[in-house]
Design an enzyme around this catalytic site. Structure first.
Site, PDB file in Angstrom:
ATOM      1  N   ASP A  67      56.521  41.819  14.575  1.00  0.00           N
ATOM      2  CA  ASP A  67      55.379  41.237  13.856  1.00  0.00           C
ATOM      3  C   ASP A  67      54.173  41.043  14.752  1.00  0.00           C
ATOM      4  O   ASP A  67      53.039  41.174  14.311  1.00  0.00           O
ATOM      5  CB  ASP A  67      55.788  39.909  13.207  1.00  0.00           C
ATOM      6  CG  ASP A  67      56.368  38.946  14.221  1.00  0.00           C
ATOM      7  OD1 ASP A  67      55.587  38.286  14.922  1.00  0.00           O
ATOM      8  OD2 ASP A  67      57.602  38.871  14.337  1.00  0.00           O
ATOM      9  N   GLY A 106      59.922  24.589  10.688  1.00  0.00           N
ATOM     10  CA  GLY A 106      60.004  23.581  11.732  1.00  0.00           C
ATOM     11  C   GLY A 106      61.433  23.145  11.964  1.00  0.00           C
ATOM     12  O   GLY A 106      62.157  22.877  11.000  1.00  0.00           O
ATOM     13  N   TYR A 150      54.114  36.614   9.840  1.00  0.00           N
ATOM     14  CA  TYR A 150      55.227  36.064  10.595  1.00  0.00           C
ATOM     15  C   TYR A 150      55.865  34.825   9.982  1.00  0.00           C
ATOM     16  O   TYR A 150      57.080  34.726   9.902  1.00  0.00           O
ATOM     17  CB  TYR A 150      54.746  35.714  12.010  1.00  0.00           C
ATOM     18  CG  TYR A 150      55.737  34.936  12.834  1.00  0.00           C
ATOM     19  CD1 TYR A 150      56.811  35.573  13.428  1.00  0.00           C
ATOM     20  CD2 TYR A 150      55.609  33.565  13.015  1.00  0.00           C
ATOM     21  CE1 TYR A 150      57.749  34.853  14.174  1.00  0.00           C
ATOM     22  CE2 TYR A 150      56.536  32.848  13.759  1.00  0.00           C
ATOM     23  CZ  TYR A 150      57.594  33.497  14.346  1.00  0.00           C
ATOM     24  OH  TYR A 150      58.503  32.797  15.076  1.00  0.00           O
ATOM     25  N   CYS A 181      54.483  23.335  10.211  1.00  0.00           N
ATOM     26  CA  CYS A 181      55.455  22.399   9.665  1.00  0.00           C
ATOM     27  C   CYS A 181      55.666  22.748   8.205  1.00  0.00           C
ATOM     28  O   CYS A 181      54.959  23.601   7.654  1.00  0.00           O
ATOM     29  CB  CYS A 181      54.931  20.959   9.740  1.00  0.00           C
ATOM     30  SG  CYS A 181      54.582  20.413  11.421  1.00  0.00           S
ATOM     31  N   ASN A 241      51.024  19.368   7.167  1.00  0.00           N
ATOM     32  CA  ASN A 241      51.134  20.672   7.819  1.00  0.00           C
ATOM     33  C   ASN A 241      49.721  21.123   8.171  1.00  0.00           C
ATOM     34  O   ASN A 241      48.852  21.163   7.314  1.00  0.00           O
ATOM     35  CB  ASN A 241      51.793  21.679   6.851  1.00  0.00           C
ATOM     36  CG  ASN A 241      51.830  23.098   7.402  1.00  0.00           C
ATOM     37  OD1 ASN A 241      51.876  24.056   6.643  1.00  0.00           O
ATOM     38  ND2 ASN A 241      51.813  23.261   8.712  1.00  0.00           N
ATOM     39  N   GLY A 242      49.512  21.455   9.452  1.00  0.00           N
ATOM     40  CA  GLY A 242      48.187  21.885   9.904  1.00  0.00           C
ATOM     41  C   GLY A 242      47.800  21.104  11.144  1.00  0.00           C
ATOM     42  O   GLY A 242      48.574  20.277  11.631  1.00  0.00           O
TER      43      GLY A 242
END
Ligand code: SF4
Length: 457
Positions: free
Chosen positions: A350, A30, A245, A2, A104-105
């Site tokens: 990638d 996202g 990536y 995210c 995020n995570g």
């Protein structure tokens, strides 16, 4: 994965339009939903919706809101379903005042924490791991907010880079391992935090520095105060896949340029084996392009923009279902007519996850006239799932977990297939292996001891 963004203006200037623009720059992180939160009159206010930033939010509407502190979020689902209620920011008004959070995570002990809290009366509004942080705070009704947040963070394990909003204060915090990136920026008296430094450019802010692993920044009228979480990690674990990536190439993460890292990955592939006579190098856009350029420059072989991407189709990897993913691959990439005719094509991507894209790429390039197709992958084989915020599938679905490299080459139909090693990955990024997470490549996850044994509350 995210993207989070936060803004605080000490001069009292409205910041919601900055948040909108910052989120637009983080759109690659996202595409499922976008949202913003701000506080006003002692309450938290939230606007969010499904889709891209411009679909979910109205820029002109946000520009008119007089809020000098706000946070925002763009989401792709890694924990919790794809329903609207799991969109972020999440917010609540509880005993100590308003709170909103953008995360995020992935939290690795969210299930255990949710049952613990539910058994003590918590009513969850979402299936999102992030809500456990708010619930942990609400379960400390007489503790001041900053202290309650710090206590909550000592209970959770896994990956979190968060932007949190209180009544008149913006907080940014990063887990003790530093899995996900988080950056601090400034424009005059205004401070910003963002998942990636590329989000500062668009609002005219300068990138000051990365938020450190285990650091909590408290941003209010006094400026920025740095605090430390009372947890010491045995080692850092910055996500190496961000460089391969996920991140935008114009970002700098933990002092390392994503652009330079991607070109180094390509140069590394070139040093691993000579390109055949009469070959041309092309990258799979967008994340394979820079590695292809690095390979071509190092090997002295012509580089061609041989594959054209339809920009109006989202990134294959972050679409939530296999059906949508497959449809995405078909309409997303097209070879440039005439470029590959009679050539040996060295195609750089990638990574290979399920193998769907790689197999289709090889047959498409062959169909475009290439005599041979040599696949070069700018990362080690992805053999293990990620539990820290990237939606890689289970090992059963990961093609490199199910086959050795020769079997994989046959499955995707390439004439040759080459990867880089974990050591080469870390060298290309420019950080020591002990500071990077490489778990999806080598299975080296955080163990219970390293995560501090805080799995129980
Ligand atoms: S497991 Fe892979 S994708 Fe997940 S944080 Fe580690 S390096 Fe990044």
């Amino acid at each position: 994965m995210c993207g989070v963004f936060g803004a605080y203006s000490a001069s009292g200037a409205p910041v919601l339009e900055d948040v909108y623009l910052g989120l637009s720059a983080l759109q690659h992180r996202g595409q499922l939903s976008a949202g913003v939160a701000w506080t006003q009159g002692g309450s938290v206010h939230i606007k969010k919706g499904l889709g891209l930033v411009h679909e979910a939010l109205q820029q002109n509407e946000l520009a008119e809101i007089e809020a000098h502190a706000a946070i925002g979020h763009v989401r792709y689902a890694t924990a919790g379903g794809t329903e609207r209620e799991n969109s972020q920011p999440l917010g609540a008004n509880y005993a100590q005042g308003p709170v909103a959070i953008a995360h995020n995570g992935n939290l690795t002990n969210a299930t255990a924490l949710s049952s613990y809290l539910a058994n003590r009366g918590a009513i969850f509004q979402t299936t999102c791991d992030t809500e456990t942080i708010i619930q942990l705070m609400a379960h400390q009704p007489s503790t001041v907010q900053l202290e309650a947040l710090e206590n909550a963070l000592t209970k959770i394990t896994g990956a979190y880079s968060i932007a949190v909003l209180f009544e008149d204060c913006l907080i940014a915090a990063r887990d003790p391992w530093g899995f996900r990136p988080l950056a601090l920026g400034r424009r005059g008296d205004d401070y910003f935090v963002a998942s990636e430094s590329c989000a500062f450019e668009i609002i005219g802010a300068e990138f000051l520095r990365d938020v450190e692993a285990g650091e909590i920044l408290v941003i209010d009228r006094r400026g920025v105060i740095s605090r430390r979480l009372p947890i010491t990690a045995q080692r850092l674990r910055h996500c190496s896949f961000e460089y391969v990536y996920f991140a935008r190439p114009d970002s700098v993460i933990d002092g390392r340029s994503v652009y330079a890292a991607r070109k180094n990955l390509g140069a590394c592939l070139a040093r691993g084996g000579k390109c055949p006579q009469n070959s041309i190098v092309a990258g799979m856009p967008d994340s394979g392009t820079l590695a292809a350029l690095g390979l071509a420059q190092e090997a002295g072989v012509p580089f061609e923009a041989g594959v054209v991407r339809n920009r109006y189709v989202g990134r294959t990897f972050i679409q939530p279902t296999q059906r949508v993913r497959e449809a995405g691959v078909k309409i997303k990439l097209n070879p440039q007519p005439g470029i590959f005719d009679g050539k040996e094509a060295v195609i750089v991507d990638d990574s290979i996850v399920r193998g769907t894209t790689a197999g289709r790429t090889v047959s498409t390039i062959r169909g475009a006239g290439a005599k041979k197709v040599h696949m070069r992958i700018a990362s080690p084989p992805v053999r293990y799932p990620c539990y820290y915020g990237i939606d890689t599938p289970s090992s059963e679905e990961l093609i490199a977990a199910q086959s050795d490299i020769e079997e994989l080459r046959v499955k995707i139909g390439a004439d040759t297939l080459r990867y880089i090693s974990c050591e080469e990955l870390c060298e290309s990024i420019g950080l020591p292996r002990e500071e990077l997470c490489t778990a999806c490549f080598d299975g080296g996850y955080l163990d219970e001891e390293e995560s501090g044994g805080r799995l129980e509350v």
